[in-house]
Design a protein around this motif. Structure first.
Motif, PDB file in Angstrom:
ATOM      1  N   VAL A   8       0.861  -1.182   0.000  1.00 33.30           N
ATOM      2  CA  VAL A   8       0.000   0.000   0.000  1.00 33.30           C
ATOM      3  C   VAL A   8       0.901   1.237   0.000  1.00 33.30           C
ATOM      4  CG1 VAL A   8      -1.793   1.246   1.264  1.00 33.30           C
ATOM      5  CG2 VAL A   8      -1.773  -1.257   1.273  1.00 33.30           C
ATOM      6  N   PRO A   9       0.676   2.160  -0.930  1.00 34.76           N
ATOM      7  CA  PRO A   9       1.553   3.344  -1.049  1.00 34.76           C
ATOM      8  C   PRO A   9       1.241   4.440  -0.037  1.00 34.76           C
ATOM      9  CG  PRO A   9      -0.131   3.416  -2.735  1.00 34.76           C
ATOM     10  CD  PRO A   9      -0.322   2.113  -2.000  1.00 34.76           C
ATOM     11  N   ILE A  10       1.296   4.085   1.237  1.00 37.31           N
ATOM     12  CA  ILE A  10       0.963   5.030   2.302  1.00 37.31           C
ATOM     13  C   ILE A  10       1.849   6.272   2.234  1.00 37.31           C
ATOM     14  CG2 ILE A  10       0.938   5.371   4.803  1.00 37.31           C
ATOM     15  CD1 ILE A  10       0.131   2.422   5.044  1.00 37.31           C
ATOM     16  N   SER A  11       3.127   6.056   1.971  1.00 31.96           N
ATOM     17  CA  SER A  11       4.062   7.182   1.899  1.00 31.96           C
ATOM     18  C   SER A  11       3.599   8.221   0.871  1.00 31.96           C
ATOM     19  CB  SER A  11       5.456   6.672   1.548  1.00 31.96           C
ATOM     20  OG  SER A  11       6.363   7.738   1.481  1.00 31.96           O
ATOM     21  N   ASN A  12       3.258   7.745  -0.304  1.00 31.38           N
ATOM     22  CA  ASN A  12       2.778   8.657  -1.357  1.00 31.38           C
ATOM     23  C   ASN A  12       1.428   9.258  -1.005  1.00 31.38           C
ATOM     24  OD1 ASN A  12       5.046   8.160  -2.890  1.00 31.38           O
ATOM     25  ND2 ASN A  12       4.091   6.500  -4.020  1.00 31.38           N
ATOM     26  N   TRP A  13       0.563   8.476  -0.411  1.00 31.45           N
ATOM     27  CA  TRP A  13      -0.757   8.988  -0.033  1.00 31.45           C
ATOM     28  C   TRP A  13      -0.630  10.098   1.000  1.00 31.45           C
ATOM     29  CZ3 TRP A  13      -3.805   3.802   0.858  1.00 31.45           C
ATOM     30  CH2 TRP A  13      -4.091   3.219  -0.379  1.00 31.45           C
ATOM     31  N   PRO A  17      -2.966  12.592  -1.561  1.00 30.41           N
ATOM     32  CA  PRO A  17      -4.391  12.702  -1.244  1.00 30.41           C
ATOM     33  C   PRO A  17      -4.750  12.650   0.236  1.00 30.41           C
ATOM     34  CG  PRO A  17      -3.919  10.594  -2.308  1.00 30.41           C
ATOM     35  CD  PRO A  17      -2.666  11.414  -2.383  1.00 30.41           C
ATOM     36  N   LEU A  18      -3.888  12.078   1.085  1.00 27.98           N
ATOM     37  CA  LEU A  18      -4.180  12.027   2.526  1.00 27.98           C
ATOM     38  C   LEU A  18      -3.466  13.109   3.323  1.00 27.98           C
ATOM     39  CD1 LEU A  18      -4.093   8.186   3.274  1.00 27.98           C
ATOM     40  CD2 LEU A  18      -6.070   9.639   2.846  1.00 27.98           C
ATOM     41  N   ARG A  19      -2.774  14.001   2.623  1.00 28.85           N
ATOM     42  CA  ARG A  19      -1.954  15.004   3.311  1.00 28.85           C
ATOM     43  C   ARG A  19      -2.761  15.896   4.258  1.00 28.85           C
ATOM     44  NH1 ARG A  19       2.796  18.650   0.815  1.00 28.85           N
ATOM     45  NH2 ARG A  19       3.114  19.979   2.621  1.00 28.85           N
ATOM     46  N   ASP A  20      -3.840  16.461   3.799  1.00 35.52           N
ATOM     47  CA  ASP A  20      -4.648  17.351   4.644  1.00 35.52           C
ATOM     48  C   ASP A  20      -5.261  16.594   5.817  1.00 35.52           C
ATOM     49  OD1 ASP A  20      -4.050  19.488   3.015  1.00 35.52           O
ATOM     50  OD2 ASP A  20      -5.929  19.381   1.893  1.00 35.52           O
ATOM     51  N   HIS A  49       9.188  13.809   6.351  1.00 37.07           N
ATOM     52  CA  HIS A  49       8.450  12.937   5.433  1.00 37.07           C
ATOM     53  C   HIS A  49       7.892  13.743   4.257  1.00 37.07           C
ATOM     54  CE1 HIS A  49       6.283   9.342   4.241  1.00 37.07           C
ATOM     55  NE2 HIS A  49       5.276  10.145   3.956  1.00 37.07           N
ATOM     56  N   LEU A  50       7.272  14.868   4.574  1.00 33.84           N
ATOM     57  CA  LEU A  50       6.687  15.697   3.507  1.00 33.84           C
ATOM     58  C   LEU A  50       7.738  16.221   2.533  1.00 33.84           C
ATOM     59  CD1 LEU A  50       3.963  17.762   5.385  1.00 33.84           C
ATOM     60  CD2 LEU A  50       3.651  15.800   3.864  1.00 33.84           C
ATOM     61  N   SER A  51       8.921  16.551   3.056  1.00 35.47           N
ATOM     62  CA  SER A  51       9.985  17.078   2.190  1.00 35.47           C
ATOM     63  C   SER A  51      10.607  15.991   1.316  1.00 35.47           C
ATOM     64  CB  SER A  51      11.080  17.745   3.038  1.00 35.47           C
ATOM     65  OG  SER A  51      11.866  16.760   3.691  1.00 35.47           O
ATOM     66  N   GLY A  52      10.389  14.737   1.705  1.00 36.88           N
ATOM     67  CA  GLY A  52      10.978  13.630   0.959  1.00 36.88           C
ATOM     68  C   GLY A  52      12.379  13.265   1.419  1.00 36.88           C
ATOM     69  N   SER A  53      12.890  13.958   2.426  1.00 38.85           N
ATOM     70  CA  SER A  53      14.243  13.654   2.903  1.00 38.85           C
ATOM     71  C   SER A  53      14.284  12.340   3.688  1.00 38.85           C
ATOM     72  CB  SER A  53      14.795  14.798   3.753  1.00 38.85           C
ATOM     73  OG  SER A  53      14.066  14.942   4.953  1.00 38.85           O
ATOM     74  N   GLN A  54      13.161  11.935   4.258  1.00 35.30           N
ATOM     75  CA  GLN A  54      13.045  10.676   4.988  1.00 35.30           C
ATOM     76  C   GLN A  54      11.690  10.052   4.686  1.00 35.30           C
ATOM     77  OE1 GLN A  54      15.314   9.174   7.039  1.00 35.30           O
ATOM     78  NE2 GLN A  54      16.779  10.832   6.676  1.00 35.30           N
ATOM     79  N   ASN A  55      11.618   8.745   4.840  1.00 35.96           N
ATOM     80  CA  ASN A  55      10.334   8.055   4.706  1.00 35.96           C
ATOM     81  C   ASN A  55       9.952   7.522   6.085  1.00 35.96           C
ATOM     82  OD1 ASN A  55       8.104   6.564   4.141  1.00 35.96           O
ATOM     83  ND2 ASN A  55       9.055   5.237   2.643  1.00 35.96           N
ATOM     84  N   TRP A  56       9.050   8.207   6.741  1.00 31.88           N
ATOM     85  CA  TRP A  56       8.589   7.841   8.073  1.00 31.88           C
ATOM     86  C   TRP A  56       7.168   7.286   8.021  1.00 31.88           C
ATOM     87  CZ3 TRP A  56      12.427   7.456  11.209  1.00 31.88           C
ATOM     88  CH2 TRP A  56      13.491   8.356  11.195  1.00 31.88           C
ATOM     89  N   GLU A  57       6.778   6.693   6.895  1.00 32.12           N
ATOM     90  CA  GLU A  57       5.393   6.250   6.734  1.00 32.12           C
ATOM     91  C   GLU A  57       4.919   5.325   7.849  1.00 32.12           C
ATOM     92  OE1 GLU A  57       4.476   3.116   3.662  1.00 32.12           O
ATOM     93  OE2 GLU A  57       6.494   3.630   3.022  1.00 32.12           O
ATOM     94  N   HIS A  58       5.747   4.373   8.251  1.00 33.33           N
ATOM     95  CA  HIS A  58       5.314   3.414   9.268  1.00 33.33           C
ATOM     96  C   HIS A  58       5.150   4.083  10.634  1.00 33.33           C
ATOM     97  CE1 HIS A  58       5.718   0.179   6.437  1.00 33.33           C
ATOM     98  NE2 HIS A  58       6.948   0.595   6.152  1.00 33.33           N
TER      99      HIS A  58
END
Length: 93
Positions: A8-13, A17-20, A49-58
């Motif tokens: 599931v592409p949680i990081s991208n979401w 689309p899930l940012r707000d 996470h938002l900047s893309g410098s790290q992936n903290w999705e979990h």
């Protein structure tokens, strides 16, 4: 038997689309109100996470899924509908 892995592409979401929706539960005032998490740590991870410098999705998803606001707001979806309906509700919110 063939098995297909589906990630599931949680990081991208969370960046799209899930940012707000995520922000409403991860903003410092909301986190402080809930009283469960260190707001400075979560805010730093959210920003990275938002900047893309790290992936903290979990880590962020764990905070989101345990947020009192998410649980209370969507209580009826946890108790009366399938996971698919709940996910559809979140994605269309």
């Amino acid at each position: 038997n063939l098995k297909w892995d589906f990630e599931v592409p949680i990081s991208n979401w969370m960046r799209g689309p899930l940012r707000d929706w995520a922000y409403t539960l991860l903003c410092p005032s909301k986190l402080k109100e809930d009283g469960f998490f260190d707001t400075s740590v979560v805010s730093k991870k959210w920003s990275e996470h938002l900047s893309g410098s790290q992936n903290w999705e979990h880590q962020l998803w764990s905070v989101l899924s345990s947020s009192r606001g998410m649980i209370i707001k969507n209580y009826e979806y946890y108790n009366t509908n399938s996971d698919f309906v709940f996910l559809k509700f979140i994605l269309n919110a």
